[in-house]
Design a protein around this motif. Structure first.
Motif, PDB file in Angstrom:
ATOM      1  N   SER A  78      -4.511  -3.715  -6.124  1.00 15.97           N
ATOM      2  CA  SER A  78      -3.170  -2.966  -6.033  1.00 15.97           C
ATOM      3  C   SER A  78      -2.148  -4.180  -5.983  1.00 15.97           C
ATOM      4  O   SER A  78      -2.761  -5.067  -5.259  1.00 15.97           O
ATOM      5  N   GLN A 120      -0.638  -4.925  -3.491  1.00 18.62           N
ATOM      6  CA  GLN A 120      -0.007  -4.515  -1.995  1.00 18.62           C
ATOM      7  C   GLN A 120       0.855  -5.664  -1.419  1.00 18.62           C
ATOM      8  O   GLN A 120       1.869  -5.751  -0.854  1.00 18.62           O
ATOM      9  N   LYS A 131       3.905  -7.081  -3.221  1.00 14.94           N
ATOM     10  CA  LYS A 131       5.261  -6.388  -2.996  1.00 14.94           C
ATOM     11  C   LYS A 131       5.839  -6.434  -1.404  1.00 14.94           C
ATOM     12  O   LYS A 131       6.947  -6.469  -1.259  1.00 14.94           O
ATOM     13  N   ARG A 185     -10.361  -1.386  -9.834  1.00 13.84           N
ATOM     14  CA  ARG A 185     -11.343  -1.193  -8.488  1.00 13.84           C
ATOM     15  C   ARG A 185     -12.597  -1.072  -9.181  1.00 13.84           C
ATOM     16  O   ARG A 185     -13.067  -0.163  -9.807  1.00 13.84           O
ATOM     17  N   GLN A 199      -0.674   2.489 -11.554  1.00 11.46           N
ATOM     18  CA  GLN A 199       0.088   3.049 -10.514  1.00 11.46           C
ATOM     19  C   GLN A 199       1.571   2.878 -10.733  1.00 11.46           C
ATOM     20  O   GLN A 199       1.976   1.797 -11.235  1.00 11.46           O
ATOM     21  N   HIS A 231      -5.756   3.817   5.632  1.00 14.61           N
ATOM     22  CA  HIS A 231      -4.881   3.677   4.313  1.00 14.61           C
ATOM     23  C   HIS A 231      -5.336   2.091   3.800  1.00 14.61           C
ATOM     24  O   HIS A 231      -5.859   1.901   2.843  1.00 14.61           O
ATOM     25  N   HIS A 232      -4.809   0.993   4.380  1.00 15.91           N
ATOM     26  CA  HIS A 232      -4.947  -0.377   4.405  1.00 15.91           C
ATOM     27  C   HIS A 232      -4.465  -1.062   5.761  1.00 15.91           C
ATOM     28  O   HIS A 232      -3.726  -0.592   6.298  1.00 15.91           O
ATOM     29  N   GLY A 267       0.653   7.604  -2.205  1.00 18.14           N
ATOM     30  CA  GLY A 267       0.142   7.440  -0.808  1.00 18.14           C
ATOM     31  C   GLY A 267       0.903   6.015  -0.453  1.00 18.14           C
ATOM     32  O   GLY A 267       0.942   5.183  -1.404  1.00 18.14           O
ATOM     33  N   GLY A 268       1.391   5.974   0.774  1.00 18.65           N
ATOM     34  CA  GLY A 268       1.915   4.665   1.298  1.00 18.65           C
ATOM     35  C   GLY A 268       2.043   4.546   2.634  1.00 18.65           C
ATOM     36  O   GLY A 268       1.595   5.294   3.586  1.00 18.65           O
ATOM     37  N   ARG A 325       4.951  -0.748   6.759  1.00 18.94           N
ATOM     38  CA  ARG A 325       4.053  -1.938   6.819  1.00 18.94           C
ATOM     39  C   ARG A 325       4.171  -2.727   8.263  1.00 18.94           C
ATOM     40  O   ARG A 325       5.323  -2.427   8.951  1.00 18.94           O
ATOM     41  N   ILE A 346       5.165   2.819  -1.164  1.00 20.84           N
ATOM     42  CA  ILE A 346       4.302   4.197  -1.650  1.00 20.84           C
ATOM     43  C   ILE A 346       3.809   3.729  -3.168  1.00 20.84           C
ATOM     44  O   ILE A 346       4.567   2.767  -3.795  1.00 20.84           O
ATOM     45  N   ALA A 347       2.609   4.214  -3.560  1.00 21.10           N
ATOM     46  CA  ALA A 347       2.051   4.196  -4.830  1.00 21.10           C
ATOM     47  C   ALA A 347       1.617   5.477  -5.396  1.00 21.10           C
ATOM     48  O   ALA A 347       1.117   6.158  -4.674  1.00 21.10           O
TER      49      ALA A 347
END
Ligand code: ASP
Length: 604
Positions: free
Chosen positions: A193, A195, A198, A217, A231, A450-451, A501-502, A505, A547-548
């Motif tokens: 993604s 991530q 962004k 993935r 996404q 989540h990450h 989901g997001g 951060r 969010i994505a």
């Protein structure tokens, strides 16, 4: 000009007009000197009438299915009208036609009810895409795309592209890697993604970013996953969770309105992660129906007092006991309950059995474990489960995670069986307050749920800042001081499917380092993998979050399908193969040599 009109356009208002159409021959029906041809293009189907008696120059004999033709003639009112299609009131009396291109006999019929199997249609996807069903899917996909862009544009978001050739930092799934010829021995990875990009765009001051973007993935393809998928990826600066929830509640409602003409008027329900797991057994509840769980025993503690002190070993040794109450299920036959028992024993569910209590309309109670409970005690358990007369209580017990997962599946099955999962009803939910960490059984390690860029809830940050332990070292997750740290993360769920989901951060270097360290990453690894991000956080990173959304999934659900494949023009099959291109494929020696790659012949 190839055509004056499309094949979906003509109606009685065009009667007697001279027109030219172009398209594909779908069917040819010959009756003596008269032949009917259904001519198809993206817009629809028009019936052509060839009358060789009237127009001697016509020779339709060479026409076959899927030939591309151009036909000229007069529009004429039909005697036998077809009310099912918009052009069904007219036909075209052909005076001349040209074959623009011939076609081989297609390997399957290109009609709504095709005779082609899955693999065959995948191999000839370009033909399958001629079918109106797939065309409608693509149209819907484009409508979702357009609505998304309109809304986000109105909200001041900018669409900014981010690179596909990036650095490999496998975190969640495996990366797809791309060898670099110019940097022999080194590899790019395809992004799982955008991530980190962004987030960097927020550091750059872009404030509101979005992209409808491919993500890659390398996962084992479980049901209905694709190795590359799309996404709707978004990020905002100077926001808190509430700002994001409201902004994207707006987006999804706008999509519903534009694409489905549905006014989703009520506010989207919000359920905390723990309430979701407690009431539905999972974190993506299908809230079109109730059948909420009854928690009788949780992690070794009896919640239902009536279970205390009984002689029933199965219940006594179970970590968790969960039940659902099926309205009017008490008259299920032996065969029906046996079927449910077999169902929970299937390997996908993996339970060793299913217990039940029937509370008859006459207030009698019977159970599959009568030996261990008096009738009075069974009544109390049934009351605890809020069972009404005539209800059936289904009970599963075993290890916590497994039992919850199983009962959530059983709940869905019963919902289906009872007709409670109406395809035309849409129920959205925000699930929030997820745990920050989770144990990944497959990888046998602790991971960020989540990450690792997700911030803990503000009230939990001090728990991390004042603690040096690594969650990666924890022998027992539940006892670890980080176990109950909640993430500032949220998912959007539609009818039991996670569609987005997001999270808010982390935007400060110290906390990000703490997070990486908690996951067992030492300083060297942090610098190697994420030095660029940690560095960027030192140059005035604003608070930010995003969010994505799973674009393919949203399209499939709005189209009333379970399968994202039907909403992707050129998807891969279950083995991750593109059977049309026959990819992946080997590459030749010269390419391998240039890349300085040697294959291990023993492993191929
Ligand atoms: N990048 C995340 C994902 O793909 C979504 C997000 O946090 O915005 O799941």
């Amino acid at each position: 000009m190839y055509r004056t009109h499309t094949c979906g356009e003509l109606n009685l208002s065009h009667n007697h007009k001279q027109v030219t159409l172009a398209g594909w021959v779908q069917t040819v029906r010959k009756f003596g000197a008269i032949t009917f041809v259904d001519l198809r293009d993206r817009y629809g189907i028009t019936q052509l009438l060839f009358n060789e008696e009237l127009t001697k120059t016509l020779d339709i004999n060479p026409l076959g299915r899927e030939f591309v033709i151009q036909a000229t003639g007069k529009v004429s009112e039909r005697t036998n009208k077809n009310t099912k299609i918009p052009t069904g009131a007219i036909e075209l009396l052909v005076s001349s036609f040209t074959i623009l291109n011939k076609s081989l006999v297609p390997p399957f019929t290109i009609q709504d009810d095709t005779d082609g199997g899955d693999e065959l249609r995948m191999k000839y996807r370009f033909l399958d895409l001629r079918r109106s069903e797939l065309k409608k899917n693509m149209e819907l996909r484009y409508a979702v795309n357009r609505a998304t862009r309109n809304y986000l544009h109105q909200q001041n978001f900018w669409d900014i592209e981010t690179p596909f050739l990036i650095k490999s930092t496998p975190e969640g799934a495996r990366d797809f890697v791309v060898p670099s010829r110019m940097n022999a021995g080194e590899f790019y990875a395809l992004p799982q993604s955008p991530q980190t990009f962004k987030q960097l765009l927020m550091v750059s001051g872009f404030d509101r970013y979005f992209q409808i973007v491919k993500c890659f993935r390398d996962e084992d393809l479980r049901a209905d996953r694709q190795p590359e998928f799309t996404q709707i990826d978004c990020e905002m600066a100077f926001v808190q969770q509430e700002d994001i929830l409201q902004m994207f509640e707006g987006l999804i409602k706008y999509i519903f309105k534009e694409v489905k003409k549905i006014d989703y008027a009520e506010p989207i329900e919000r359920i905390s992660w723990s309430d979701s797991v407690w009431n539905y057994g999972n974190d993506k509840p299908d809230t079109r129906f109730g059948l909420k769980l009854k928690n009788l025993k949780v992690r070794g503690e009896n919640v239902c007092p009536e279970l205390e002190g009984k002689n029933f070993g199965v219940f006594n040794t179970a970590e968790t006991i969960l039940a659902i109450c099926i309205p009017d299920g008490a008259d299920y036959s032996r065969k029906q309950t046996d079927e449910l028992i077999e169902w929970v024993k299937r390997p996908q569910i993996g339970m060793s059995g299913l217990a039940f209590i029937k509370k008859g309309k006459d207030e009698t109670v019977k159970s599959s474990f009568d030996k261990f409970f008096t009738e009075q005690e069974l009544h109390s358990v049934a009351n605890y489960c809020s069972a009404s007369s005539g209800d059936l209580i289904l009970i599963l017990c075993g290890a916590e995670e497994k039992t919850r997962k199983a009962i959530s599946e059983l709940r869905l099955k019963m919902g289906e069986q009872l007709g409670l999962r109406n395809k035309n009803e849409y129920k959205l939910v925000w699930v929030y307050d997820f745990p920050l960490f989770e144990y990944d059984e497959e990888g046998n390690r602790w991971v960020a749920r989540h990450h690792p860029f997700t911030a803990p809830k503000p009230s939990d940050i001090s728990k991390m800042i004042n603690n040096d332990s690594k969650i990666s070292d924890a022998a027992n997750y539940l006892n670890h001081p980080y176990a109950d740290i909640k993430a500032n993360a949220y998912d959007m769920v539609l009818n039991g499917n996670e569609i987005g989901g997001g999270s808010i951060r982390i935007h400060q270097r110290a906390l990000q380092e703490k997070m990486f360290a908690a996951l067992g990453m030492d300083e060297e690894e942090q610098t190697h993998k994420f030095g660029f991000l940690l560095g960027a956080f030192e140059y005035g990173a604003p608070p930010h979050g995003g969010i994505a959304f799973g674009f393919d999934r949203i399209c499939a659900l709005l189209g009333g399908s379970e399968s994202i494949r039907d909403y992707i023009a050129f998807p891969k099959n279950n083995a991750g193969r593109d059977v049309m291109l026959d990819a992946p494929s080997t590459i030749d020696e010269k390419q391998l040599h240039e890349l300085q790659i040697k294959l291990d012949s023993k492993k191929i």
